[in-house]
Design an enzyme around this catalytic site. Sequence first.
Site, PDB file in Angstrom:
ATOM      1  N   TYR A  23       7.224 -14.526  11.152  1.00 49.65           N
ATOM      2  CA  TYR A  23       6.123 -14.900  10.243  1.00 49.65           C
ATOM      3  C   TYR A  23       6.227 -16.356   9.811  1.00 49.65           C
ATOM      4  O   TYR A  23       5.223 -17.065   9.678  1.00 49.65           O
ATOM      5  CB  TYR A  23       6.089 -13.963   9.028  1.00 49.65           C
ATOM      6  CG  TYR A  23       5.645 -12.568   9.386  1.00 49.65           C
ATOM      7  CD1 TYR A  23       4.291 -12.248   9.507  1.00 49.65           C
ATOM      8  CD2 TYR A  23       6.575 -11.563   9.642  1.00 49.65           C
ATOM      9  CE1 TYR A  23       3.875 -10.976   9.862  1.00 49.65           C
ATOM     10  CE2 TYR A  23       6.173 -10.281   9.998  1.00 49.65           C
ATOM     11  CZ  TYR A  23       4.820 -10.000  10.106  1.00 49.65           C
ATOM     12  OH  TYR A  23       4.416  -8.733  10.470  1.00 49.65           O
ATOM     13  N   ARG A  49      -2.460   1.517   0.015  1.00 50.62           N
ATOM     14  CA  ARG A  49      -3.922   1.647  -0.035  1.00 50.62           C
ATOM     15  C   ARG A  49      -4.475   3.033   0.226  1.00 50.62           C
ATOM     16  O   ARG A  49      -5.635   3.296  -0.073  1.00 50.62           O
ATOM     17  CB  ARG A  49      -4.550   0.645   0.940  1.00 50.62           C
ATOM     18  CG  ARG A  49      -4.500  -0.782   0.434  1.00 50.62           C
ATOM     19  CD  ARG A  49      -4.858  -1.761   1.532  1.00 50.62           C
ATOM     20  NE  ARG A  49      -3.870  -1.683   2.592  1.00 50.62           N
ATOM     21  CZ  ARG A  49      -3.756  -2.557   3.582  1.00 50.62           C
ATOM     22  NH1 ARG A  49      -4.588  -3.564   3.664  1.00 50.62           N
ATOM     23  NH2 ARG A  49      -2.833  -2.423   4.489  1.00 50.62           N
ATOM     24  N   ASP A  90       7.495  -7.146  -0.984  1.00 48.76           N
ATOM     25  CA  ASP A  90       7.170  -7.443   0.412  1.00 48.76           C
ATOM     26  C   ASP A  90       8.283  -8.263   1.048  1.00 48.76           C
ATOM     27  O   ASP A  90       8.965  -9.035   0.362  1.00 48.76           O
ATOM     28  CB  ASP A  90       5.853  -8.212   0.521  1.00 48.76           C
ATOM     29  CG  ASP A  90       5.300  -8.137   1.947  1.00 48.76           C
ATOM     30  OD1 ASP A  90       4.647  -7.132   2.289  1.00 48.76           O
ATOM     31  OD2 ASP A  90       5.569  -9.069   2.730  1.00 48.76           O
ATOM     32  N   ARG A 101      -4.330  -2.295  -7.940  1.00 47.83           N
ATOM     33  CA  ARG A 101      -4.375  -3.483  -7.103  1.00 47.83           C
ATOM     34  C   ARG A 101      -5.568  -4.360  -7.508  1.00 47.83           C
ATOM     35  O   ARG A 101      -5.472  -5.576  -7.566  1.00 47.83           O
ATOM     36  CB  ARG A 101      -4.466  -3.015  -5.657  1.00 47.83           C
ATOM     37  CG  ARG A 101      -4.888  -4.016  -4.646  1.00 47.83           C
ATOM     38  CD  ARG A 101      -3.713  -4.825  -4.164  1.00 47.83           C
ATOM     39  NE  ARG A 101      -4.044  -5.420  -2.886  1.00 47.83           N
ATOM     40  CZ  ARG A 101      -4.919  -6.392  -2.749  1.00 47.83           C
ATOM     41  NH1 ARG A 101      -5.521  -6.883  -3.792  1.00 47.83           N
ATOM     42  NH2 ARG A 101      -5.191  -6.881  -1.556  1.00 47.83           N
ATOM     43  N   ARG A 141       5.925   2.632   3.504  1.00 48.85           N
ATOM     44  CA  ARG A 141       4.628   2.313   2.893  1.00 48.85           C
ATOM     45  C   ARG A 141       4.053   3.482   2.089  1.00 48.85           C
ATOM     46  O   ARG A 141       2.829   3.678   2.061  1.00 48.85           O
ATOM     47  CB  ARG A 141       3.605   1.890   3.954  1.00 48.85           C
ATOM     48  CG  ARG A 141       3.843   0.515   4.529  1.00 48.85           C
ATOM     49  CD  ARG A 141       3.386  -0.566   3.555  1.00 48.85           C
ATOM     50  NE  ARG A 141       3.614  -1.888   4.108  1.00 48.85           N
ATOM     51  CZ  ARG A 141       2.699  -2.585   4.775  1.00 48.85           C
ATOM     52  NH1 ARG A 141       1.488  -2.115   4.960  1.00 48.85           N
ATOM     53  NH2 ARG A 141       3.004  -3.766   5.233  1.00 48.85           N
TER      54      ARG A 141
HETATM   55  O1  CP3 Z   1       7.131   0.896   1.843  1.00 50.29           O
HETATM   56  C1  CP3 Z   1       6.728   0.682   0.684  1.00 50.29           C
HETATM   57  O2  CP3 Z   1       5.946   1.436   0.076  1.00 50.29           O
HETATM   58  C2  CP3 Z   1       7.307  -0.522  -0.050  1.00 50.29           C
HETATM   59  C3  CP3 Z   1       6.542  -1.731  -0.050  1.00 50.29           C
HETATM   60  C4  CP3 Z   1       6.415  -2.548   1.222  1.00 50.29           C
HETATM   61  C5  CP3 Z   1       5.270  -3.333   1.505  1.00 50.29           C
HETATM   62  N1  CP3 Z   1       5.506  -4.071   2.635  1.00 50.29           N
HETATM   63  C6  CP3 Z   1       4.042  -3.353   0.698  1.00 50.29           C
HETATM   64  C7  CP3 Z   1       2.805  -3.923   1.268  1.00 50.29           C
HETATM   65  C8  CP3 Z   1       7.324  -2.791   2.251  1.00 50.29           C
HETATM   66  C9  CP3 Z   1       8.701  -2.167   2.484  1.00 50.29           C
HETATM   67  C10 CP3 Z   1       6.749  -3.753   3.126  1.00 50.29           C
HETATM   68  C11 CP3 Z   1       7.438  -4.289   4.311  1.00 50.29           C
HETATM   69  C12 CP3 Z   1       6.728  -5.241   5.171  1.00 50.29           C
HETATM   70  N2  CP3 Z   1       5.852  -6.222   4.825  1.00 50.29           N
HETATM   71  C13 CP3 Z   1       6.945  -5.344   6.574  1.00 50.29           C
HETATM   72  C14 CP3 Z   1       7.930  -4.524   7.369  1.00 50.29           C
HETATM   73  C15 CP3 Z   1       7.469  -3.154   7.624  1.00 50.29           C
HETATM   74  C16 CP3 Z   1       6.214  -3.050   8.439  1.00 50.29           C
HETATM   75  O3  CP3 Z   1       5.230  -2.509   7.892  1.00 50.29           O
HETATM   76  O4  CP3 Z   1       6.196  -3.493   9.588  1.00 50.29           O
HETATM   77  C17 CP3 Z   1       6.118  -6.374   7.050  1.00 50.29           C
HETATM   78  C18 CP3 Z   1       5.994  -6.821   8.495  1.00 50.29           C
HETATM   79  C19 CP3 Z   1       5.435  -6.932   5.933  1.00 50.29           C
HETATM   80  C20 CP3 Z   1       4.517  -8.084   5.930  1.00 50.29           C
HETATM   81  C21 CP3 Z   1       3.159  -7.700   5.510  1.00 50.29           C
HETATM   82  N3  CP3 Z   1       2.837  -7.299   4.240  1.00 50.29           N
HETATM   83  C22 CP3 Z   1       1.985  -7.705   6.288  1.00 50.29           C
HETATM   84  C23 CP3 Z   1       1.909  -8.085   7.754  1.00 50.29           C
HETATM   85  C24 CP3 Z   1       0.953  -7.280   5.459  1.00 50.29           C
HETATM   86  C25 CP3 Z   1      -0.536  -7.247   5.798  1.00 50.29           C
HETATM   87  C26 CP3 Z   1      -0.885  -6.055   6.586  1.00 50.29           C
HETATM   88  C27 CP3 Z   1      -1.366  -4.949   5.696  1.00 50.29           C
HETATM   89  O5  CP3 Z   1      -0.963  -3.798   5.893  1.00 50.29           O
HETATM   90  O6  CP3 Z   1      -2.181  -5.259   4.811  1.00 50.29           O
HETATM   91  C28 CP3 Z   1       1.508  -6.982   4.184  1.00 50.29           C
HETATM   92  C29 CP3 Z   1       0.785  -6.488   2.989  1.00 50.29           C
HETATM   93  C30 CP3 Z   1       1.345  -5.313   2.261  1.00 50.29           C
HETATM   94  N4  CP3 Z   1       2.670  -5.066   2.022  1.00 50.29           N
HETATM   95  C31 CP3 Z   1       0.573  -4.294   1.646  1.00 50.29           C
HETATM   96  C32 CP3 Z   1       1.492  -3.428   1.009  1.00 50.29           C
HETATM   97  C33 CP3 Z   1       1.164  -2.215   0.163  1.00 50.29           C
HETATM   98  C34 CP3 Z   1      -0.948  -4.216   1.611  1.00 50.29           C
HETATM   99  C35 CP3 Z   1      -1.409  -5.162   0.560  1.00 50.29           C
HETATM  100  C36 CP3 Z   1      -2.730  -4.787  -0.055  1.00 50.29           C
HETATM  101  O7  CP3 Z   1      -2.735  -4.062  -1.058  1.00 50.29           O
HETATM  102  O8  CP3 Z   1      -3.759  -5.259   0.455  1.00 50.29           O
END
Ligand code: CP3
Length: 363
Positions: free
Chosen positions: A163, A41, A87, A50, A37
Amino acid sequence: MENRPTTHQSDNPGSEKLLLRALAGERLSRPPFWLMRQAGRYLPEYRQLRQQAGSFLELCYDPALATEVTLQPIRRFAMDAAILFADILLVPQAMGRSLTFREGEGPVLEPLRRRDEAARLRPEAIHDTLAPVYETLRRLRVELPPAVTLIGFAGAPWTVATYMVEGGSSRDFANVKRWAFEDPDGFSGVIDALVEATADYLAAQVTAGAEVVQLFDTWAGVLPERDFERWCVQPVRAIAERLRSVHPDVPIIGFPRGAGAGYAGYVAAAGVDAVGLDWTVPLAWARDVLQAQAAVQGNLDPRYLLVRGAAMEAEIERILAALGGGPFVFNLGHGIVPETPPEHVARLAELVRGFDAGDAARS
Ligand code: CP3
C-alpha cells in the site's frame, strides 16, 4: 466439557477463554470462533455510527466509538473473541505518510518509491499517533465479558509496504515488485522500518490489554518462493522475536493469505503459534501437514455466508469435521463482505457452538 490436550498443555487449562486454549494447542469439544472484519458495514448499527463519526479514520481514532464498534458483533453473535477496531494502514500514517480513505475507492497514500523516503520513515515516533488505539484496548478489557478474548492486530510488513509503495490498492503490484526485485537492499529500508514499528505497536497493544495478536499478510500470495521467504516469512519472524522479548507468552496468529504450498514453510519458520488459512487451502492437507505443527484458523469462503441454506451449512460442517479434532479456531478465509445478511452470521454461530468434536470422532 471434554478437552484432551494434544501438542502441549495450555498455560491456563480450564480458562474460560476458548481462544487462548486453542492457541496453546488444546483440542476442545467445540472450537472457538470469530470472523475477520466481524465489525463493519454488514451491520446496520455500524453504518449508523460510521455516519455519525464522519469518516472511517475518525472512527478508528475515537476510543469511545471504536470500543462501541468492536463490541457490536459480540453483542449480536457472542463470538469467542473481539478484534480491535482499527486498520493496518494506521502504522504508515503514524510513521509520517499521508493517508485518506475515499468513499468507494479505498485507501490513498502518498506513494513511497525512493530510498531517501524510506530513510525518513519514523518507526520510533508512532506512539503519539497511535495512543487512541491503546486507549480503545484499555476500555475493551474493562467492557468485554470474561469469556471473550481481546485480539490486537497489525498488517505484516510486505502487505503494508504494497500500500505504501503503490499508493493504495493494486492489481499487479508493479511498483513494489519492481523495487523489491531490482533493489532489495533499498527496499529492505521500508521493510525494516515496518518490522520495528509493527513489533513496537503490537507490544504496546499487549501492554494496553490485547491478549492475542494477528498479523495480516493479505498479499503474501503474489510473490515467488524466494521473495515470499525474504519479504513475508523473515519479517514476521523478526516481529515475533522482538515482540516476545517484551511479552514472551503472547500468542501470535499469522495470516499469509494465498501462500498455497508456501503455508508449510511459513508455519515452520515464521515463529507463529497459529496460522490463518484462506479458503483455497485443502482441508486434509491443512490437518495432516499444518495442524501437526501449529493451531490452524479458518477458512470458510466468506461468500458462502451470502447463500445460507444447505450449501452454507454443509461447507461449515465440512470444515468443522476436518479440523475440529485438533487445535482449531473457526473463522473465514478472508474478511466478511458488506452484503452479508446478519442472520446468516447468526446461523453460523449456532452451528459452530453446536459442534461436538467427540460426536464427530465417533460418527
Ligand atoms: O476485522 C475487524 O473487524 C477489525 C478491523 C479491521 C479493519 N481492517 C476495518 C476496516 C481489520 C483487522 C482490517 C485489516 C485490513 N485493512 C487489511 C487486512 C485484512 C484484509 O481485509 O485483507 C487490509 C488490507 C486493510 C486496508 C483497508 N482498509 C482497505 C483496502 C480498505 C478499503 C476496502 C474496504 O473494505 O472498504 C479498508 C477499510 C476498512 N477497514 C473498513 C473497515 C471496517 C471499511 C471502512 C468503511 O466503513 O467504509
